[in-house]
Design a protein around this motif. Structure first.
Motif, PDB file in Angstrom:
ATOM      1  N   LEU A   1     -15.954   1.278   2.209  1.00 11.62           N
ATOM      2  CA  LEU A   1     -15.690   0.428   3.364  1.00 11.62           C
ATOM      3  C   LEU A   1     -14.793  -0.744   2.978  1.00 11.62           C
ATOM      4  O   LEU A   1     -13.959  -1.176   3.761  1.00 11.62           O
ATOM      5  CB  LEU A   1     -17.028  -0.076   3.942  1.00 11.62           C
ATOM      6  CG  LEU A   1     -16.963  -0.632   5.344  1.00 11.62           C
ATOM      7  CD1 LEU A   1     -16.292   0.331   6.306  1.00 11.62           C
ATOM      8  CD2 LEU A   1     -18.360  -0.960   5.830  1.00 11.62           C
ATOM      9  N   LYS A   2     -14.976  -1.204   1.752  1.00 14.36           N
ATOM     10  CA  LYS A   2     -14.145  -2.299   1.262  1.00 14.36           C
ATOM     11  C   LYS A   2     -12.683  -1.871   1.190  1.00 14.36           C
ATOM     12  O   LYS A   2     -11.796  -2.582   1.645  1.00 14.36           O
ATOM     13  CB  LYS A   2     -14.646  -2.738  -0.104  1.00 14.36           C
ATOM     14  CG  LYS A   2     -13.865  -3.864  -0.711  1.00 14.36           C
ATOM     15  CD  LYS A   2     -14.467  -4.225  -2.054  1.00 14.36           C
ATOM     16  CE  LYS A   2     -13.633  -5.259  -2.760  1.00 14.36           C
ATOM     17  NZ  LYS A   2     -14.147  -5.560  -4.081  1.00 14.36           N
ATOM     18  N   ARG A   3     -12.427  -0.703   0.659  1.00 14.38           N
ATOM     19  CA  ARG A   3     -11.045  -0.230   0.536  1.00 14.38           C
ATOM     20  C   ARG A   3     -10.413   0.019   1.910  1.00 14.38           C
ATOM     21  O   ARG A   3      -9.251  -0.322   2.140  1.00 14.38           O
ATOM     22  CB  ARG A   3     -11.009   1.045  -0.299  1.00 14.38           C
ATOM     23  CG  ARG A   3     -11.214   0.783  -1.752  1.00 14.38           C
ATOM     24  CD  ARG A   3     -11.007   2.042  -2.586  1.00 14.38           C
ATOM     25  NE  ARG A   3     -11.719   1.884  -3.837  1.00 14.38           N
ATOM     26  CZ  ARG A   3     -12.836   2.502  -4.159  1.00 14.38           C
ATOM     27  NH1 ARG A   3     -13.366   3.390  -3.334  1.00 14.38           N
ATOM     28  NH2 ARG A   3     -13.420   2.281  -5.303  1.00 14.38           N
ATOM     29  N   VAL A   4     -11.167   0.616   2.803  1.00 10.61           N
ATOM     30  CA  VAL A   4     -10.665   0.906   4.147  1.00 10.61           C
ATOM     31  C   VAL A   4     -10.341  -0.385   4.886  1.00 10.61           C
ATOM     32  O   VAL A   4      -9.278  -0.519   5.508  1.00 10.61           O
ATOM     33  CB  VAL A   4     -11.688   1.756   4.943  1.00 10.61           C
ATOM     34  CG1 VAL A   4     -11.318   1.833   6.416  1.00 10.61           C
ATOM     35  CG2 VAL A   4     -11.793   3.137   4.364  1.00 10.61           C
ATOM     36  N   SER A   5     -11.230  -1.344   4.825  1.00 13.94           N
ATOM     37  CA  SER A   5     -10.986  -2.609   5.527  1.00 13.94           C
ATOM     38  C   SER A   5      -9.814  -3.363   4.893  1.00 13.94           C
ATOM     39  O   SER A   5      -9.012  -3.974   5.600  1.00 13.94           O
ATOM     40  CB  SER A   5     -12.247  -3.475   5.542  1.00 13.94           C
ATOM     41  OG  SER A   5     -12.599  -3.834   4.228  1.00 13.94           O
ATOM     42  N   LEU A   6      -9.700  -3.306   3.589  1.00 14.35           N
ATOM     43  CA  LEU A   6      -8.589  -3.981   2.914  1.00 14.35           C
ATOM     44  C   LEU A   6      -7.256  -3.343   3.300  1.00 14.35           C
ATOM     45  O   LEU A   6      -6.282  -4.046   3.611  1.00 14.35           O
ATOM     46  CB  LEU A   6      -8.782  -3.942   1.396  1.00 14.35           C
ATOM     47  CG  LEU A   6      -7.719  -4.659   0.574  1.00 14.35           C
ATOM     48  CD1 LEU A   6      -7.719  -6.138   0.898  1.00 14.35           C
ATOM     49  CD2 LEU A   6      -7.957  -4.444  -0.907  1.00 14.35           C
ATOM     50  N   VAL A   7      -7.190  -2.019   3.330  1.00 11.17           N
ATOM     51  CA  VAL A   7      -5.958  -1.329   3.703  1.00 11.17           C
ATOM     52  C   VAL A   7      -5.607  -1.623   5.162  1.00 11.17           C
ATOM     53  O   VAL A   7      -4.436  -1.880   5.496  1.00 11.17           O
ATOM     54  CB  VAL A   7      -6.094   0.192   3.452  1.00 11.17           C
ATOM     55  CG1 VAL A   7      -4.972   0.960   4.122  1.00 11.17           C
ATOM     56  CG2 VAL A   7      -6.127   0.477   1.970  1.00 11.17           C
ATOM     57  N   ALA A   8      -6.585  -1.617   6.052  1.00 15.11           N
ATOM     58  CA  ALA A   8      -6.333  -1.909   7.468  1.00 15.11           C
ATOM     59  C   ALA A   8      -5.825  -3.339   7.645  1.00 15.11           C
ATOM     60  O   ALA A   8      -4.877  -3.596   8.397  1.00 15.11           O
ATOM     61  CB  ALA A   8      -7.603  -1.689   8.289  1.00 15.11           C
ATOM     62  N   LEU A   9      -6.468  -4.241   6.938  1.00 11.75           N
ATOM     63  CA  LEU A   9      -6.071  -5.645   7.036  1.00 11.75           C
ATOM     64  C   LEU A   9      -4.664  -5.863   6.483  1.00 11.75           C
ATOM     65  O   LEU A   9      -3.844  -6.541   7.101  1.00 11.75           O
ATOM     66  CB  LEU A   9      -7.089  -6.510   6.281  1.00 11.75           C
ATOM     67  CG  LEU A   9      -6.965  -8.004   6.463  1.00 11.75           C
ATOM     68  CD1 LEU A   9      -7.133  -8.389   7.916  1.00 11.75           C
ATOM     69  CD2 LEU A   9      -8.001  -8.703   5.617  1.00 11.75           C
ATOM     70  N   VAL A  10      -4.358  -5.262   5.349  1.00  4.84           N
ATOM     71  CA  VAL A  10      -3.027  -5.404   4.753  1.00  4.84           C
ATOM     72  C   VAL A  10      -1.969  -4.775   5.662  1.00  4.84           C
ATOM     73  O   VAL A  10      -0.882  -5.346   5.859  1.00  4.84           O
ATOM     74  CB  VAL A  10      -2.997  -4.782   3.338  1.00  4.84           C
ATOM     75  CG1 VAL A  10      -1.572  -4.622   2.842  1.00  4.84           C
ATOM     76  CG2 VAL A  10      -3.807  -5.626   2.381  1.00  4.84           C
ATOM     77  N   SER A  11      -2.253  -3.631   6.248  1.00  2.00           N
ATOM     78  CA  SER A  11      -1.275  -2.988   7.138  1.00  2.00           C
ATOM     79  C   SER A  11      -1.032  -3.840   8.392  1.00  2.00           C
ATOM     80  O   SER A  11       0.103  -3.948   8.853  1.00  2.00           O
ATOM     81  CB  SER A  11      -1.718  -1.582   7.511  1.00  2.00           C
ATOM     82  OG  SER A  11      -2.914  -1.630   8.250  1.00  2.00           O
TER      83      SER A  11
END
Length: 173
Positions: free
Chosen positions: A42-52
């Protein structure tokens, strides 16, 4: 000077907006999703979404520098540049007018000095030989008075007027 700072503000505003979004995004991710740190996926998914999201927002803001964009940064900068150019052109026109006036005044002063030289040479003839001058007449004084009235500098105009009045005293008593 105000236009310079307005133009600078419109150039810096998108970059500052991107930085504010980055800081706010980090704070939201750090504060709100603190519990998500424990699960790696969940951390990786949220980080990628936020960065995008931040990258998309940043690209949209930076595309605002174009004058064809709907975002007003580029058009505001172009408007301010056009206003600066108009002010510069106005200053150049004023300077050109000033130079033209000075050239005209110089020509008039040269003519008046030549007339004063003629009067000085005639003064010797009038005083020594006790004759009436055919060159320095009322019309000659009227013509030179019109020339001195065309001067733009008040001090020079008064100076030439007083000099011609002094000469007029000797010739037209």
């Amino acid at each position: 000077m105000g236009l310079f700072f307005a133009k600078l503000m419109w150039r810096i505003l998108p970059v500052l907006s991107v930085l504010v979004v980055l800081v706010c995004s980090y704070l939201v991710w750090d504060v709100k999703f603190r519990q998500w740190r424990k699960s790696g996926h969940l951390k990786r998914v949220s980080l990628v979404a936020l960065v995008s999201l931040v990258v998309c927002f940043s690209v949209l803001l930076l595309l605002g520098y174009s004058t064809q964009s709907k975002i007003p940064f580029g058009s505001k900068i172009a408007d301010i540049s056009a206003e600066q150019q108009a002010i510069k052109d106005h200053k150049l026109a004023i300077e050109a007018e000033k130079v033209a006036t000075e050239e005209k005044d110089d020509q008039i002063k040269d003519q008046l000095e030549a007339a004063l030289d003629v009067a000085d040479s005639e003064l010797g003839v009038v005083v020594i030989e006790n004759k009436v001058s055919t060159i320095v007449t009322k019309e000659w004084f009227a013509e030179n008075q019109q020339l001195s009235d065309q001067l733009s500098d008040d001090i020079a105009r008064e100076d030439y007027t007083s000099r011609f009045e002094a000469i007029k005293y000797y010739f037209l008593r």
